[in-house]
Design a protein around this motif. Sequence first.
Motif, PDB file in Angstrom:
ATOM      1  N   GLY A 267       0.827  -1.209   0.000  1.00 38.12           N
ATOM      2  CA  GLY A 267       0.000   0.000   0.000  1.00 38.12           C
ATOM      3  C   GLY A 267       0.854   1.249   0.000  1.00 38.12           C
ATOM      4  N   ALA A 268       0.380   2.257  -0.729  1.00 32.99           N
ATOM      5  CA  ALA A 268       1.196   3.463  -0.881  1.00 32.99           C
ATOM      6  C   ALA A 268       0.841   4.541   0.131  1.00 32.99           C
ATOM      7  CB  ALA A 268       1.031   4.022  -2.283  1.00 32.99           C
ATOM      8  N   GLY A 269      -0.312   4.427   0.733  1.00 35.43           N
ATOM      9  CA  GLY A 269      -0.760   5.525   1.597  1.00 35.43           C
ATOM     10  C   GLY A 269      -0.449   5.323   3.073  1.00 35.43           C
ATOM     11  N   THR A 270       0.367   4.323   3.391  1.00 35.75           N
ATOM     12  CA  THR A 270       0.671   4.064   4.802  1.00 35.75           C
ATOM     13  C   THR A 270       2.036   4.633   5.135  1.00 35.75           C
ATOM     14  OG1 THR A 270      -0.258   1.925   4.222  1.00 35.75           O
ATOM     15  CG2 THR A 270       0.384   2.227   6.500  1.00 35.75           C
ATOM     16  N   TYR A 271       2.101   5.265   6.309  1.00 34.71           N
ATOM     17  CA  TYR A 271       3.359   5.892   6.735  1.00 34.71           C
ATOM     18  C   TYR A 271       3.822   5.290   8.050  1.00 34.71           C
ATOM     19  CZ  TYR A 271       2.504   9.347   3.122  1.00 34.71           C
ATOM     20  OH  TYR A 271       2.298   9.955   1.916  1.00 34.71           O
ATOM     21  N   VAL A 272       5.105   5.397   8.300  1.00 28.52           N
ATOM     22  CA  VAL A 272       5.665   4.880   9.554  1.00 28.52           C
ATOM     23  C   VAL A 272       5.439   5.935  10.640  1.00 28.52           C
ATOM     24  CG1 VAL A 272       7.759   4.055  10.705  1.00 28.52           C
ATOM     25  CG2 VAL A 272       7.416   3.614   8.277  1.00 28.52           C
ATOM     26  N   GLY A 273       4.518   5.639  11.562  1.00 33.52           N
ATOM     27  CA  GLY A 273       4.213   6.572  12.652  1.00 33.52           C
ATOM     28  C   GLY A 273       3.835   7.942  12.123  1.00 33.52           C
ATOM     29  N   ASN A 274       4.427   8.962  12.745  1.00 32.70           N
ATOM     30  CA  ASN A 274       4.140  10.332  12.326  1.00 32.70           C
ATOM     31  C   ASN A 274       5.170  10.854  11.337  1.00 32.70           C
ATOM     32  OD1 ASN A 274       1.850  10.481  13.821  1.00 32.70           O
ATOM     33  ND2 ASN A 274       2.862  11.365  15.611  1.00 32.70           N
ATOM     34  N   THR A 275       6.049   9.951  10.906  1.00 35.06           N
ATOM     35  CA  THR A 275       7.100  10.396   9.981  1.00 35.06           C
ATOM     36  C   THR A 275       6.537  10.489   8.565  1.00 35.06           C
ATOM     37  OG1 THR A 275       7.775   8.143   9.529  1.00 35.06           O
ATOM     38  CG2 THR A 275       8.859   9.245  11.368  1.00 35.06           C
TER      39      THR A 275
ATOM     40  N   ASP B 235      -7.810   3.661  -3.840  1.00 37.68           N
ATOM     41  CA  ASP B 235      -7.247   2.506  -3.142  1.00 37.68           C
ATOM     42  C   ASP B 235      -5.750   2.727  -2.882  1.00 37.68           C
ATOM     43  OD1 ASP B 235      -8.213  -0.491  -2.688  1.00 37.68           O
ATOM     44  OD2 ASP B 235      -6.094  -0.484  -3.212  1.00 37.68           O
ATOM     45  N   SER B 236      -5.241   2.031  -1.867  1.00 33.59           N
ATOM     46  CA  SER B 236      -3.812   2.211  -1.549  1.00 33.59           C
ATOM     47  C   SER B 236      -2.911   1.537  -2.586  1.00 33.59           C
ATOM     48  CB  SER B 236      -3.514   1.652  -0.159  1.00 33.59           C
ATOM     49  OG  SER B 236      -3.767   0.273  -0.152  1.00 33.59           O
ATOM     50  N   ARG B 237      -3.485   0.613  -3.396  1.00 34.65           N
ATOM     51  CA  ARG B 237      -2.675  -0.004  -4.455  1.00 34.65           C
ATOM     52  C   ARG B 237      -2.772   0.843  -5.724  1.00 34.65           C
ATOM     53  NH1 ARG B 237      -5.579  -5.535  -4.380  1.00 34.65           N
ATOM     54  NH2 ARG B 237      -7.215  -4.090  -3.831  1.00 34.65           N
ATOM     55  N   PRO B 238      -1.647   1.251  -6.282  1.00 39.97           N
ATOM     56  CA  PRO B 238      -1.673   2.136  -7.453  1.00 39.97           C
ATOM     57  C   PRO B 238      -2.460   1.578  -8.637  1.00 39.97           C
ATOM     58  CG  PRO B 238       0.539   2.040  -6.557  1.00 39.97           C
ATOM     59  CD  PRO B 238      -0.272   1.031  -5.811  1.00 39.97           C
ATOM     60  N   SER B 239      -2.398   0.263  -8.865  1.00 44.43           N
ATOM     61  CA  SER B 239      -3.100  -0.304 -10.021  1.00 44.43           C
ATOM     62  C   SER B 239      -4.611  -0.159  -9.837  1.00 44.43           C
ATOM     63  CB  SER B 239      -2.723  -1.771 -10.203  1.00 44.43           C
ATOM     64  OG  SER B 239      -3.105  -2.503  -9.060  1.00 44.43           O
ATOM     65  N   GLN B 240      -5.084  -0.405  -8.603  1.00 46.78           N
ATOM     66  CA  GLN B 240      -6.511  -0.260  -8.306  1.00 46.78           C
ATOM     67  C   GLN B 240      -6.927   1.206  -8.421  1.00 46.78           C
ATOM     68  OE1 GLN B 240      -9.066  -2.451  -7.642  1.00 46.78           O
ATOM     69  NE2 GLN B 240      -7.540  -3.827  -8.505  1.00 46.78           N
ATOM     70  N   ALA B 241      -6.044   2.074  -7.920  1.00 44.53           N
ATOM     71  CA  ALA B 241      -6.336   3.514  -7.985  1.00 44.53           C
ATOM     72  C   ALA B 241      -6.489   3.952  -9.445  1.00 44.53           C
ATOM     73  CB  ALA B 241      -5.224   4.302  -7.305  1.00 44.53           C
ATOM     74  N   ASN B 242      -5.639   3.425 -10.320  1.00 40.05           N
ATOM     75  CA  ASN B 242      -5.726   3.763 -11.750  1.00 40.05           C
ATOM     76  C   ASN B 242      -7.061   3.305 -12.336  1.00 40.05           C
ATOM     77  OD1 ASN B 242      -3.255   4.934 -11.649  1.00 40.05           O
ATOM     78  ND2 ASN B 242      -2.174   3.345 -12.787  1.00 40.05           N
ATOM     79  N   ALA B 243      -7.467   2.107 -11.935  1.00 39.33           N
ATOM     80  CA  ALA B 243      -8.755   1.586 -12.425  1.00 39.33           C
ATOM     81  C   ALA B 243      -9.896   2.483 -11.941  1.00 39.33           C
ATOM     82  CB  ALA B 243      -8.945   0.157 -11.932  1.00 39.33           C
ATOM     83  N   GLN B 244      -9.824   2.915 -10.684  1.00 48.50           N
ATOM     84  CA  GLN B 244     -10.861   3.808 -10.131  1.00 48.50           C
ATOM     85  C   GLN B 244     -10.888   5.141 -10.884  1.00 48.50           C
ATOM     86  OE1 GLN B 244      -9.325   3.539  -6.105  1.00 48.50           O
ATOM     87  NE2 GLN B 244     -11.309   2.824  -5.373  1.00 48.50           N
ATOM     88  N   LYS B 245      -9.704   5.605 -11.250  1.00 50.46           N
ATOM     89  CA  LYS B 245      -9.633   6.876 -11.983  1.00 50.46           C
ATOM     90  C   LYS B 245     -10.295   6.753 -13.354  1.00 50.46           C
ATOM     91  CE  LYS B 245      -5.508   8.669  -9.752  1.00 50.46           C
ATOM     92  NZ  LYS B 245      -4.101   9.000  -9.848  1.00 50.46           N
ATOM     93  N   ARG B 246     -10.078   5.611 -13.973  1.00 49.57           N
ATOM     94  CA  ARG B 246     -10.699   5.390 -15.290  1.00 49.57           C
ATOM     95  C   ARG B 246     -12.224   5.375 -15.157  1.00 49.57           C
ATOM     96  NH1 ARG B 246      -6.009   2.051 -16.208  1.00 49.57           N
ATOM     97  NH2 ARG B 246      -4.812   2.975 -17.906  1.00 49.57           N
ATOM     98  N   ALA B 247     -12.704   4.689 -14.123  1.00 51.95           N
ATOM     99  CA  ALA B 247     -14.159   4.612 -13.901  1.00 51.95           C
ATOM    100  C   ALA B 247     -14.728   6.002 -13.610  1.00 51.95           C
ATOM    101  CB  ALA B 247     -14.442   3.672 -12.734  1.00 51.95           C
ATOM    102  N   PHE B 248     -13.977   6.769 -12.813  1.00 56.95           N
ATOM    103  CA  PHE B 248     -14.415   8.121 -12.467  1.00 56.95           C
ATOM    104  C   PHE B 248     -14.503   8.990 -13.722  1.00 56.95           C
ATOM    105  CE2 PHE B 248     -14.360  12.283 -10.563  1.00 56.95           C
ATOM    106  CZ  PHE B 248     -14.910  12.103  -9.296  1.00 56.95           C
TER     107      PHE B 248
END
Lengths: 493, 220
Positions: A275-283, B86-99
Amino acid sequence: MSGTNVLTIWSDQVAISVIVWLAIIIFLMFFARPWAHQAIHAFAKVIHKAARTASRSIRSAELHLKDRNRQVLLQHGREATERHIEREFQRVATTVNRDLSGYPSLQRKLKEQITKIDEDYQQTAEVPPSPPNWLEAIEHVAKIPGNGDPTVAKILDDIHGTLKRANDKALTEYRSASQRRHTLLKQMLPYWRKMTHTLESVEKKIHSLEERSKIIDNQMDKYSEIMAQTDLATKLLSSSSLTQFFIAGLVLIIAALGGFINFQLIALPMSEMVGAGTYVGNTSWQVSNVAAMVIISVEVAMGLFLMEAVGITRLFPVIGSMDDKMRRRIAWVLFSFLFLFASIESALAYMRDLMATDREALNQSLAGVQVVEAEYRWIPSVGQMIMGFVLPFALTFVAIPLESFVHSSRTVLGIAAAAFLRFLAFFCRFLGNISLNAGNFLINVYDLVIIVPLRIDYMFRSGRHPTHKETKPDKIITGKKTKSLQSMDSTMS
Amino acid sequence: MKARLILAVLFTAVLGLAGCGEPVARNTGVYMLIDTSGTYTQEIEKAQKIINYLLGTLTTGDSLAVAKIDSGSFTEKDIVAKVTFDSRPSQANAQKRAFQTSINQFVTRVNSSAYTDITGGVIQGIEYLNETGAGKKYILIFSDLKEEIQKGQIRDFPLSFNGIRVSAINVTKLRSDNVDPREYLDRLEAWRNRVESGSGKWRVINDLNRIETLLEDKGS
């Protein structure tokens, strides 16, 4: 009571009041002169002594550090030389085991070749054909005068013919014998060549052993110097350490750049996994980036252990002290892990390429541009996969410069610390000297302020005692100060 | 001695864990309002471009919603499309296409509304953004800012923005503005006062070539 009130206590006019105050102060200063001088001098002396003591302590620490550095340097140099000599001996042992163990068979082979050549040579000895025994008798018969007798002429012709035939036969035999000898000589040629080749290879091996023995001699000389702890050995080792430090540092920077490229290859696909949106603590560290860094760090650690297990580096004594069989096993296990990681990275690199392509297509679509499939798209894909596979193995070799860097940085840091301590000692000494001179300066300034009462007192005392040389208060001041006052007094008078 | 050492280590660990605290929200929430009243519907293609730009700029974990401004905008029904990537870039891309597809469909079938309830849309936007829990919140108002509400609707009360950045985009000048430009300036000033008095940040972007400044402090 405010400051202005105090100032104008003697008169409403500030100037007069100031003059009165100055007169009082100077008067008091004049009477307090010997004790003031003593206090200033004592204070300067205290600082001077403290600074000198500090300087001595720092200097002593510096010498201790230098000695320690020297010991560490010599110890490291001794270990390195021992390792070098050990490796040279191993090489010599390998050469001896591999080449010299075959010498009995080589000798037998050479003997056989020499025997064969000798036999052939014996056979090729040229024996000139001996003239037939009846040739002399024929010579005598040929000298018999014919006197025109046809019978005699016929006999002589027959004899001539017989002689010619015998000659032709002998010549043919001689030629065929010569041909046989030549053939035998020709057969000898490959044996000669073989023997020359064998002897050359022997010479090469002997020469290589000679070279190795020279290297061992040099290393032994160096080792002796180190064991004797000579200055030359220290100087050479120190210089070598500095060189190693910079070279290893440069290689490590290059390796770090390689690691950065590796990171870029796997950071994006890692975001797909963790996942790309997760960060380590407050960093501000993304977990995917940290995961990529961890993978690369683990690879580097594997590489370090692998290099240790195969005996190239000696960073971990525990691995180094294991028996060879165990180390070999560990090396294979580590290599398998590295191979696995390299394969994973290769797959991640491919995934990265797919994701980049997808993102590119999306951006084109968002920009209203028709999505076009790029030609030769497979080339960067394959390139990235290869890079992803190769880089973990390339990073394995970081262990070698790292070892050099760690060892040499100990020396370099020691030298830098010693230099810093020397500077600190100098600074303390300098501060002490400044404080002493500042004390003398302050004493002179003090006297300058009270110059008027001082001169009156001097004149008064000179009038009462014409032989009076020195005022009483100066006697309680140290010798150095007394001299300065004397010089001042003499200048004034 | 060992016990003291262990205690010191434990104390440091506890302090370290306490320092972690609540995780900081780093995602972005964007709520875009599109005016569909009167002749402003002619501008909708520009809005489409802005949405595409947002889709290209927003990343995983970010939220985006597009809503129309019509006669009564304070309703979920006016939200054309909304998504949290979504936190996965590939899923996020799919969502963007749908949007993108949803927005394309909306653009083709948009109808003009009789009234322009901007305030209702803004309140809806504030609610949506607060729900997303985004670290940075933006409301983009694609409108001429001329509010016309139905009789009986109450919209003249203070709004609480709490740090939401409100940007008015493509604020076109009306015919009446050309007669008296003060009307236009007063309109902008009124909205500025309304946003800033509610602890919001106000901006006007009329030049769509500066579209990249829309979320310029997104990464900071």
